[in-house]
Design a protein around this motif. Structure first.
Motif, PDB file in Angstrom:
ATOM      1  N   SER A  20       0.833  -1.196   0.000  1.00  0.00           N
ATOM      2  CA  SER A  20       0.000   0.000   0.000  1.00  0.00           C
ATOM      3  C   SER A  20       0.874   1.254   0.000  1.00  0.00           C
ATOM      4  N   VAL A  21       0.453   2.283  -0.724  1.00  0.00           N
ATOM      5  CA  VAL A  21       1.200   3.548  -0.702  1.00  0.00           C
ATOM      6  C   VAL A  21       0.909   4.322   0.579  1.00  0.00           C
ATOM      7  N   LEU A  22      -0.151   3.943   1.292  1.00  0.00           N
ATOM      8  CA  LEU A  22      -0.433   4.471   2.624  1.00  0.00           C
ATOM      9  C   LEU A  22      -0.146   3.382   3.649  1.00  0.00           C
ATOM     10  N   ASP A  23      -0.378   3.686   4.899  1.00  0.00           N
ATOM     11  CA  ASP A  23      -0.165   2.724   5.976  1.00  0.00           C
ATOM     12  C   ASP A  23      -0.939   1.439   5.674  1.00  0.00           C
ATOM     13  N   ALA A  24      -0.245   0.317   5.624  1.00  0.00           N
ATOM     14  CA  ALA A  24      -0.876  -0.952   5.272  1.00  0.00           C
ATOM     15  C   ALA A  24      -1.896  -1.401   6.303  1.00  0.00           C
ATOM     16  N   SER A  25      -1.876  -0.803   7.500  1.00  0.00           N
ATOM     17  CA  SER A  25      -2.855  -1.185   8.523  1.00  0.00           C
ATOM     18  C   SER A  25      -4.237  -0.596   8.243  1.00  0.00           C
ATOM     19  N   ILE A  26      -4.313   0.361   7.303  1.00  0.00           N
ATOM     20  CA  ILE A  26      -5.612   0.908   6.914  1.00  0.00           C
ATOM     21  C   ILE A  26      -6.256  -0.082   5.948  1.00  0.00           C
ATOM     22  N   THR A  27      -7.278  -0.748   6.393  1.00  0.00           N
ATOM     23  CA  THR A  27      -7.904  -1.788   5.575  1.00  0.00           C
ATOM     24  C   THR A  27      -8.703  -1.170   4.437  1.00  0.00           C
ATOM     25  N   LYS A  28      -8.951  -1.968   3.405  1.00  0.00           N
ATOM     26  CA  LYS A  28      -9.624  -1.445   2.218  1.00  0.00           C
ATOM     27  C   LYS A  28     -11.055  -1.017   2.491  1.00  0.00           C
ATOM     28  N   ASN A  29     -11.676  -1.577   3.531  1.00  0.00           N
ATOM     29  CA  ASN A  29     -13.042  -1.138   3.841  1.00  0.00           C
ATOM     30  C   ASN A  29     -13.068   0.232   4.510  1.00  0.00           C
ATOM     31  N   ALA A  30     -11.875   0.780   4.799  1.00  0.00           N
ATOM     32  CA  ALA A  30     -11.784   2.137   5.335  1.00  0.00           C
ATOM     33  C   ALA A  30     -11.561   3.168   4.227  1.00  0.00           C
ATOM     34  N   TYR A  31     -11.529   2.705   2.968  1.00  0.00           N
ATOM     35  CA  TYR A  31     -11.421   3.587   1.806  1.00  0.00           C
ATOM     36  C   TYR A  31     -12.810   3.796   1.213  1.00  0.00           C
ATOM     37  N   VAL A  32     -13.072   5.006   0.719  1.00  0.00           N
ATOM     38  CA  VAL A  32     -14.335   5.273   0.050  1.00  0.00           C
ATOM     39  C   VAL A  32     -14.050   5.979  -1.274  1.00  0.00           C
ATOM     40  N   ALA A  33     -14.733   5.573  -2.330  1.00  0.00           N
ATOM     41  CA  ALA A  33     -14.568   6.208  -3.639  1.00  0.00           C
ATOM     42  C   ALA A  33     -15.166   7.610  -3.617  1.00  0.00           C
ATOM     43  N   LEU A  34     -14.458   8.546  -4.220  1.00  0.00           N
ATOM     44  CA  LEU A  34     -14.867   9.950  -4.238  1.00  0.00           C
ATOM     45  C   LEU A  34     -14.912  10.452  -5.674  1.00  0.00           C
ATOM     46  N   ASP A  35     -16.012  11.048  -6.066  1.00  0.00           N
ATOM     47  CA  ASP A  35     -16.216  11.592  -7.406  1.00  0.00           C
ATOM     48  C   ASP A  35     -16.037  13.109  -7.363  1.00  0.00           C
ATOM     49  N   LEU A  36     -14.996  13.602  -8.028  1.00  0.00           N
ATOM     50  CA  LEU A  36     -14.776  15.048  -8.132  1.00  0.00           C
ATOM     51  C   LEU A  36     -14.929  15.525  -9.573  1.00  0.00           C
ATOM     52  N   SER A  37     -15.682  14.761 -10.359  1.00  0.00           N
ATOM     53  CA  SER A  37     -15.848  15.090 -11.767  1.00  0.00           C
ATOM     54  C   SER A  37     -16.925  16.153 -11.968  1.00  0.00           C
ATOM     55  N   ILE A  38     -17.015  16.629 -13.203  1.00  0.00           N
ATOM     56  CA  ILE A  38     -18.036  17.616 -13.555  1.00  0.00           C
ATOM     57  C   ILE A  38     -19.441  17.023 -13.464  1.00  0.00           C
ATOM     58  N   HIS A  39     -19.537  15.710 -13.336  1.00  0.00           N
ATOM     59  CA  HIS A  39     -20.839  15.046 -13.283  1.00  0.00           C
ATOM     60  C   HIS A  39     -21.387  14.936 -11.857  1.00  0.00           C
ATOM     61  N   ASN A  40     -20.595  15.323 -10.860  1.00  0.00           N
ATOM     62  CA  ASN A  40     -21.045  15.269  -9.468  1.00  0.00           C
ATOM     63  C   ASN A  40     -21.839  16.538  -9.149  1.00  0.00           C
ATOM     64  N   SER A  41     -23.148  16.421  -9.103  1.00  0.00           N
ATOM     65  CA  SER A  41     -24.009  17.594  -8.897  1.00  0.00           C
ATOM     66  C   SER A  41     -23.805  18.233  -7.530  1.00  0.00           C
ATOM     67  N   HIS A  42     -23.320  17.464  -6.541  1.00  0.00           N
ATOM     68  CA  HIS A  42     -23.100  18.020  -5.199  1.00  0.00           C
ATOM     69  C   HIS A  42     -22.012  19.092  -5.201  1.00  0.00           C
ATOM     70  N   LEU A  43     -21.109  19.045  -6.160  1.00  0.00           N
ATOM     71  CA  LEU A  43     -20.018  20.021  -6.214  1.00  0.00           C
ATOM     72  C   LEU A  43     -20.490  21.394  -6.694  1.00  0.00           C
ATOM     73  N   LYS A  44     -21.705  21.467  -7.223  1.00  0.00           N
ATOM     74  CA  LYS A  44     -22.215  22.758  -7.691  1.00  0.00           C
ATOM     75  C   LYS A  44     -22.402  23.740  -6.548  1.00  0.00           C
ATOM     76  N   THR A  45     -22.512  23.221  -5.335  1.00  0.00           N
ATOM     77  CA  THR A  45     -22.691  24.090  -4.167  1.00  0.00           C
ATOM     78  C   THR A  45     -21.379  24.340  -3.430  1.00  0.00           C
ATOM     79  N   VAL A  46     -20.254  23.853  -3.992  1.00  0.00           N
ATOM     80  CA  VAL A  46     -18.950  23.984  -3.354  1.00  0.00           C
ATOM     81  C   VAL A  46     -18.060  24.870  -4.212  1.00  0.00           C
ATOM     82  N   ASN A  47     -17.418  25.842  -3.588  1.00  0.00           N
ATOM     83  CA  ASN A  47     -16.455  26.669  -4.315  1.00  0.00           C
ATOM     84  C   ASN A  47     -15.134  25.908  -4.373  1.00  0.00           C
ATOM     85  N   ILE A  48     -14.989  25.045  -5.372  1.00  0.00           N
ATOM     86  CA  ILE A  48     -13.823  24.169  -5.428  1.00  0.00           C
ATOM     87  C   ILE A  48     -12.549  24.921  -5.780  1.00  0.00           C
ATOM     88  N   ALA A  49     -12.657  26.193  -6.154  1.00  0.00           N
ATOM     89  CA  ALA A  49     -11.464  26.994  -6.411  1.00  0.00           C
ATOM     90  C   ALA A  49     -10.767  27.392  -5.122  1.00  0.00           C
TER      91      ALA A  49
END
Length: 230
Positions: A20-49
């Motif tokens: 793992s490039v991070l601490d190997a003790s962090i199990t995979k179920n502690a990872y969550v996929a994150l969408d930062l694409s233009i298709h994520n409507s939730h980002l329209k309310t966030v000033n990502i700049a």
């Protein structure tokens, strides 16, 4: 129906048992996929700049999903790069906004580890606005296949006392993550990218593509999850 044929390079990557490039003790179920694409409507309310606003969104998302790490981004089309003239151009075909690596979002100061043995190819502080900031590139040789891995958005301390060509063991700590002040003005995270041909680059390699060059980069920079297995 689209049929996907893996290249020899992609097949090799998928077959490797990477640390793992991070601490190997962090199990995979502690990872969550994150969408930062233009298709994520939730980002329209966030000033990502604004890095603080994006950081609040990322950390809140992690807390709501009971996660220690958020990850994702390979081939995502993102609007965040529009804030920087380093990426943003008037022609949509030449605007660089398609992400070529996987981002791992976690706190500044987090240790970063080599997934495979290799040597230190190069390092550099890439200081353009929105760029990698401190960056390390490792060179690997596996089954007669030569390739590279890139680690961006590191701390300044990560570049101290480095020696080109130095051997790196699998699982060896190679860096720590930097803060927004020195990592290109992003919330703390690791940009991890796999590269087949470094071309002429030293301490740097494009991590974002435009539409015109995307076919080349898809081949030269395959999905890092073939190696990470997230």
């Amino acid at each position: 129906m689209e049929i996907f044929f893996m290249s020899v390079f992609q097949t090799v990557l998928k077959s490797l048992k990477a640390h793992s490039v991070l601490d190997a003790s962090i199990t995979k179920n502690a990872y969550v996929a994150l969408d930062l694409s233009i298709h994520n409507s939730h980002l329209k309310t966030v000033n990502i700049a604004v890095s603080e606003d994006l950081e609040t969104y990322v950390w809140d998302y992690m807390v709501s999903n009971n996660a220690k790490v958020a990850y994702g981004g390979y081939l995502e089309t993102r609007s965040i790069y529009q804030r920087s003239t380093y990426f943003n151009q008037e022609n949509p075909e030449t605007e660089r906004n398609i992400h070529l690596g996987v981002d791992l979002w976690i706190e500044a100061g987090t240790p970063i580890y080599a997934p495979l043995e290799g040597t230190l190819h190069s390092f550099k502080n890439n200081t353009n606005y929105g760029d990698y900031g401190p960056t390390i590139i490792l060179k690997h040789q596996v089954r007669d296949v030569e390739f590279y891995t890139l680690y961006g958005h590191l701390s300044l301390e990560s570049l101290e006392h480095l020696k080109l060509g130095a051997k790196v063991k699998q699982g060896q700590q190679i860096a720590t993550l930097g803060t927004a002040e020195i990592n290109g003005d992003y919330p703390p995270h690791l940009h991890f990218q796999v590269i087949k041909d470094m071309q002429h680059f030293v301490g740097d390699y494009p991590g974002v593509s435009n539409l015109l060059d995307l076919d080349f980069y898809k081949q030269n920079c395959p999905d890092p999850n073939l190696l990470l297995g997230l």
